[in-house]
Write an enzyme that holds these catalytic residues in place. Structure first.
Site, PDB file in Angstrom:
ATOM      1  N   SER A 125      19.839  13.072  -7.802  1.00  0.00           N
ATOM      2  CA  SER A 125      21.064  13.767  -8.363  1.00  0.00           C
ATOM      3  C   SER A 125      20.735  14.080  -9.935  1.00  0.00           C
ATOM      4  O   SER A 125      19.940  13.217 -10.507  1.00  0.00           O
ATOM      5  CB  SER A 125      22.155  12.690  -8.511  1.00  0.00           C
ATOM      6  OG  SER A 125      23.220  13.080  -9.171  1.00  0.00           O
ATOM      7  N   TYR A 149      25.838   3.772 -10.273  1.00  0.00           N
ATOM      8  CA  TYR A 149      25.380   4.699  -9.247  1.00  0.00           C
ATOM      9  C   TYR A 149      24.270   5.394  -9.704  1.00  0.00           C
ATOM     10  O   TYR A 149      23.280   5.453  -9.026  1.00  0.00           O
ATOM     11  CB  TYR A 149      26.639   5.698  -8.902  1.00  0.00           C
ATOM     12  CG  TYR A 149      26.197   6.762  -8.146  1.00  0.00           C
ATOM     13  CD1 TYR A 149      25.652   6.912  -6.976  1.00  0.00           C
ATOM     14  CD2 TYR A 149      26.180   8.091  -8.854  1.00  0.00           C
ATOM     15  CE1 TYR A 149      25.211   8.165  -6.133  1.00  0.00           C
ATOM     16  CE2 TYR A 149      25.724   9.408  -8.169  1.00  0.00           C
ATOM     17  CZ  TYR A 149      25.072   9.278  -6.852  1.00  0.00           C
ATOM     18  OH  TYR A 149      24.783  10.303  -6.157  1.00  0.00           O
ATOM     19  N   LYS A 153      20.118   5.671  -8.658  1.00  0.00           N
ATOM     20  CA  LYS A 153      19.294   6.901  -8.337  1.00  0.00           C
ATOM     21  C   LYS A 153      17.910   6.761  -8.905  1.00  0.00           C
ATOM     22  O   LYS A 153      17.040   7.083  -8.578  1.00  0.00           O
ATOM     23  CB  LYS A 153      20.025   8.180  -8.471  1.00  0.00           C
ATOM     24  CG  LYS A 153      21.322   8.451  -7.541  1.00  0.00           C
ATOM     25  CD  LYS A 153      20.543   8.649  -6.112  1.00  0.00           C
ATOM     26  CE  LYS A 153      21.686   8.714  -5.328  1.00  0.00           C
ATOM     27  NZ  LYS A 153      21.234   8.834  -3.803  1.00  0.00           N
TER      28      LYS A 153
HETATM   29  P1  NAD Z   1      28.214  11.240   2.109  1.00  0.00           P
HETATM   30  O1  NAD Z   1      29.058   9.829   1.731  1.00  0.00           O
HETATM   31  O2  NAD Z   1      28.873  12.116   2.629  1.00  0.00           O
HETATM   32  O3  NAD Z   1      27.081  10.860   2.921  1.00  0.00           O
HETATM   33  C1  NAD Z   1      26.333   9.831   2.596  1.00  0.00           C
HETATM   34  C2  NAD Z   1      26.085   8.814   4.040  1.00  0.00           C
HETATM   35  O4  NAD Z   1      25.395   7.826   4.042  1.00  0.00           O
HETATM   36  C3  NAD Z   1      27.637   8.578   4.606  1.00  0.00           C
HETATM   37  O5  NAD Z   1      27.528   8.935   5.884  1.00  0.00           O
HETATM   38  C4  NAD Z   1      27.498   6.876   4.856  1.00  0.00           C
HETATM   39  O6  NAD Z   1      28.407   6.595   5.750  1.00  0.00           O
HETATM   40  C5  NAD Z   1      26.120   6.735   5.015  1.00  0.00           C
HETATM   41  N1  NAD Z   1      25.707   5.332   4.416  1.00  0.00           N
HETATM   42  C6  NAD Z   1      25.918   4.844   3.033  1.00  0.00           C
HETATM   43  N2  NAD Z   1      25.436   3.617   3.103  1.00  0.00           N
HETATM   44  C7  NAD Z   1      24.665   3.423   4.203  1.00  0.00           C
HETATM   45  C8  NAD Z   1      23.985   2.555   4.764  1.00  0.00           C
HETATM   46  N3  NAD Z   1      23.682   1.500   4.154  1.00  0.00           N
HETATM   47  N4  NAD Z   1      23.420   2.574   5.926  1.00  0.00           N
HETATM   48  C9  NAD Z   1      23.503   3.522   6.892  1.00  0.00           C
HETATM   49  N5  NAD Z   1      24.336   4.613   6.345  1.00  0.00           N
HETATM   50  C10 NAD Z   1      24.888   4.443   5.044  1.00  0.00           C
HETATM   51  O7  NAD Z   1      27.660  11.736   0.852  1.00  0.00           O
HETATM   52  P2  NAD Z   1      26.883  13.206   0.518  1.00  0.00           P
HETATM   53  O8  NAD Z   1      27.630  13.981  -0.357  1.00  0.00           O
HETATM   54  O9  NAD Z   1      26.468  13.912   1.715  1.00  0.00           O
HETATM   55  O10 NAD Z   1      25.800  12.557  -0.144  1.00  0.00           O
HETATM   56  C11 NAD Z   1      24.379  12.463   0.377  1.00  0.00           C
HETATM   57  C12 NAD Z   1      23.338  11.944  -0.640  1.00  0.00           C
HETATM   58  O11 NAD Z   1      23.117  12.863  -1.654  1.00  0.00           O
HETATM   59  C13 NAD Z   1      23.827  10.381  -1.151  1.00  0.00           C
HETATM   60  O12 NAD Z   1      22.672   9.710  -1.519  1.00  0.00           O
HETATM   61  C14 NAD Z   1      24.503  11.050  -2.621  1.00  0.00           C
HETATM   62  O13 NAD Z   1      24.208   9.815  -3.593  1.00  0.00           O
HETATM   63  C15 NAD Z   1      23.370  12.113  -3.103  1.00  0.00           C
HETATM   64  N6  NAD Z   1      23.904  13.093  -3.842  1.00  0.00           N
HETATM   65  C16 NAD Z   1      25.296  13.706  -3.804  1.00  0.00           C
HETATM   66  C17 NAD Z   1      26.093  14.460  -4.468  1.00  0.00           C
HETATM   67  C18 NAD Z   1      27.330  15.191  -4.186  1.00  0.00           C
HETATM   68  O14 NAD Z   1      27.834  15.693  -5.241  1.00  0.00           O
HETATM   69  N7  NAD Z   1      27.908  15.230  -3.162  1.00  0.00           N
HETATM   70  C19 NAD Z   1      25.403  14.852  -5.696  1.00  0.00           C
HETATM   71  C20 NAD Z   1      23.875  14.297  -6.017  1.00  0.00           C
HETATM   72  C21 NAD Z   1      23.615  13.444  -4.957  1.00  0.00           C
HETATM   73  C1  UD1 Z   2      30.215  13.870 -10.462  1.00  0.00           C
HETATM   74  C2  UD1 Z   2      29.813  12.395 -10.849  1.00  0.00           C
HETATM   75  C3  UD1 Z   2      28.107  12.533 -11.081  1.00  0.00           C
HETATM   76  C4  UD1 Z   2      27.362  13.310  -9.796  1.00  0.00           C
HETATM   77  C5  UD1 Z   2      28.093  14.620  -9.636  1.00  0.00           C
HETATM   78  C6  UD1 Z   2      27.555  15.482  -8.628  1.00  0.00           C
HETATM   79  C7  UD1 Z   2      31.602  11.071 -11.981  1.00  0.00           C
HETATM   80  C8  UD1 Z   2      32.055  10.634 -13.323  1.00  0.00           C
HETATM   81  N1  UD1 Z   2      30.130  11.766 -11.934  1.00  0.00           N
HETATM   82  O1  UD1 Z   2      29.954  14.499 -11.688  1.00  0.00           O
HETATM   83  O2  UD1 Z   2      27.487  11.175 -11.045  1.00  0.00           O
HETATM   84  O3  UD1 Z   2      25.767  13.168  -9.905  1.00  0.00           O
HETATM   85  O4  UD1 Z   2      29.425  14.535  -9.477  1.00  0.00           O
HETATM   86  O5  UD1 Z   2      27.956  14.792  -7.588  1.00  0.00           O
HETATM   87  O6  UD1 Z   2      32.238  11.333 -10.870  1.00  0.00           O
HETATM   88  N2  UD1 Z   2      37.202  17.607 -13.280  1.00  0.00           N
HETATM   89  C9  UD1 Z   2      38.461  17.791 -13.690  1.00  0.00           C
HETATM   90  N3  UD1 Z   2      39.415  17.233 -12.982  1.00  0.00           N
HETATM   91  C10 UD1 Z   2      39.217  16.635 -11.742  1.00  0.00           C
HETATM   92  C11 UD1 Z   2      37.896  16.255 -11.376  1.00  0.00           C
HETATM   93  C12 UD1 Z   2      36.934  17.037 -12.268  1.00  0.00           C
HETATM   94  O7  UD1 Z   2      38.645  18.557 -14.924  1.00  0.00           O
HETATM   95  O8  UD1 Z   2      40.310  16.211 -11.010  1.00  0.00           O
HETATM   96  C13 UD1 Z   2      36.268  18.244 -14.403  1.00  0.00           C
HETATM   97  C14 UD1 Z   2      35.113  17.002 -14.932  1.00  0.00           C
HETATM   98  O9  UD1 Z   2      35.475  16.572 -15.886  1.00  0.00           O
HETATM   99  C15 UD1 Z   2      33.915  17.920 -14.899  1.00  0.00           C
HETATM  100  C16 UD1 Z   2      33.928  18.987 -13.669  1.00  0.00           C
HETATM  101  O10 UD1 Z   2      35.258  18.970 -13.293  1.00  0.00           O
HETATM  102  O11 UD1 Z   2      33.790  18.788 -16.101  1.00  0.00           O
HETATM  103  C17 UD1 Z   2      33.283  18.671 -12.386  1.00  0.00           C
HETATM  104  O12 UD1 Z   2      33.502  17.098 -12.204  1.00  0.00           O
HETATM  105  P1  UD1 Z   2      32.959  16.604 -10.900  1.00  0.00           P
HETATM  106  O13 UD1 Z   2      33.016  17.226  -9.618  1.00  0.00           O
HETATM  107  O14 UD1 Z   2      33.477  15.184 -10.981  1.00  0.00           O
HETATM  108  O15 UD1 Z   2      31.338  16.470 -10.949  1.00  0.00           O
HETATM  109  P2  UD1 Z   2      30.590  15.660 -12.304  1.00  0.00           P
HETATM  110  O16 UD1 Z   2      31.355  15.566 -13.288  1.00  0.00           O
HETATM  111  O17 UD1 Z   2      29.417  16.675 -12.608  1.00  0.00           O
END
Ligand code: NAD
Ligand code: UD1
Length: 337
Positions: A125, A149, A153
């Protein structure tokens, strides 16, 4: 590399990636403990692709079950999404996050090693850049964690680097996602957060659909053109396609490689509101609120490395991300329930 295990494959990014894998003729097995997702997402993927996917409800912390899975199938590689991802919850429950994300990944790597499966794509991430003081961010930027968190990572990245250093048979791709949003254009799969969303896009869609009253814009005094925070929003389908490219890269046996997956463009919170309103002809009521602790002012990617080495480039616009997120939300006002 044809047979792929997807951990966390019923989740938001996982389900979109499984669909892309199937479209690219991979054989896919999904495992997930369903802690943060529903099996319905996979049923929708099967329907969209007209293909069956083997699913196993397994927790990464259950190593014997994981070993059993690797005995049952001969995998060529693993895409590892499974993990917990809520920043606030990680501050309240650090041990849960360290155990789930780090021990879970250690178990996975050990079982992979025991079975001579040494191709891995890991969901990292942009959080590993900590609270950056400049953007665009290249992969060489200094790394830090500002919450548990993020620490999981970062720690997993270090573990995987050490693992590949110790055994050069491993090929590992660390993908640092920026802000994945949107949904598949069918509107049949998308992001289904539990309770009140923490992230901007699902909050906006829930305001638009009337589930939440108004959006709080966290901070309008940042050093940005309109005072609100700037992020690199990327369509989840572009992120999913990035995984196909990462698998293709692993065939070249590159060792350990790291890529940013973003668009390279920064958008403010007000830009996002405007794009959503324009794309969908709906109004998003909002008010300004104090900054959210720990938020960076500006965070967007330099994506030239992924463009060059993976031949991958995000193609969806902010308007398309907003259109698809809204399509998913209106078709599924209560998510997968
Ligand atoms: P998500 O929560 O929708 O998917 C993650 C899945 O992992 C879920 O289905 C959950 O049930 C499963 N899981 C968690 N712990 C587990 C375990 N111990 N055993 C088996 N399954 C388990 O999240 P996502 O948004 O699809 O994200 C996927 C990955 O990408 C995550 O590792 C997250 O940290 C990373 N990531 C997400 C974002 C984002 O904004 N969505 C950004 C950067 C990185
Ligand atoms: C979040 C996570 C970060 C993760 C990233 C990508 C937090 C504190 N950080 O960050 O660890 O890597 O998502 O998944 O959750 N905002 C508002 N109002 C809201 C929600 C968000 O103004 O109700 C603003 C935030 O201040 C930010 C932007 O929208 O400026 C995006 O926010 P968000 O979607 O939570 O993502 P990140 O802050 O990038």
């Amino acid at each position: 590399m044809k047979s792929i295990l997807v951990t966390g494959g019923t989740g938001f990014i996982g389900s979109h990636t499984v669909l892309e894998l199937l479209a690219n003729n991979y054989q896919v097995v999904v495992m997930d403990n369903l802690r943060n997702s529903k099996i319905e997402s996979l049923k929708r993927v099967e329907k969209l692709s007209n293909m069956h996917v083997d699913f196993h409800k397994i927790d990464l912390l259950d190593k014997p079950a994981l070993s059993g899975l690797f005995n049952k199938y001969k995998f060529d590689g693993v895409i590892h999404f499974a993990g917990l991802k809520a920043v606030g919850e990680s501050v309240e429950k650090p041990l849960l996050y360290y155990t789930n994300n780090i021990t879970g990944t250690l178990n996975l790597c050990e079982v992979m090693q025991e079975n001579q499966v040494k191709n891995l794509v890991f969901s990292s991430s942009a959080t590993v850049y900590g609270n950056p003081d400049q953007s665009p961010l290249t992969e060489n930027e200094s790394l830090s964690a500002v919450n548990p968190y993020g620490q999981t990572k970062l720690t997993i990245e270090f573990i995987l680097k050490d693992l590949q250093h110790a055994d050069s048979d491993w090929n590992i791709s660390l993908l640092r996602y920026f802000n994945p949003v949107g949904a598949h254009k069918s509107g049949d799969i998308g992001e289904d957060p539990h309770g009140i969303p923490n992230n901007l896009m699902p909050f906006i869609t829930q305001v638009a659909v009337g589930k939440l009253k108004e959006l709080s814009v966290f901070g309008n005094d940042y050093p940005t053109p309109d005072g609100t925070g700037i992020r690199d929003y990327i369509h989840v389908v572009d992120v999913a396609i990035g995984h196909i490219k990462a698998l293709e890269k692993l065939r070249e046996k590159p060792g350990l490689v790291t890529y940013n997956l973003g668009t390279g463009k920064g958008s403010s919170v007000l830009d996002m509101i405007q794009a959503f309103e324009n794309a969908n002809s709906v109004k998003i009521p909002y008010k300004f609120a104090p900054r959210r602790p720990g938020d960076a002012a500006i965070c967007y990617a330099d994506v030239s490395k992924a463009e060059r080495e993976l031949n991958w480039k995000a193609k969806y616009s902010l308007q398309e991300m907003c259109r698809d997120a809204w399509n998913w939300q209106t078709k599924n006002p209560t998510g997968f329930d």
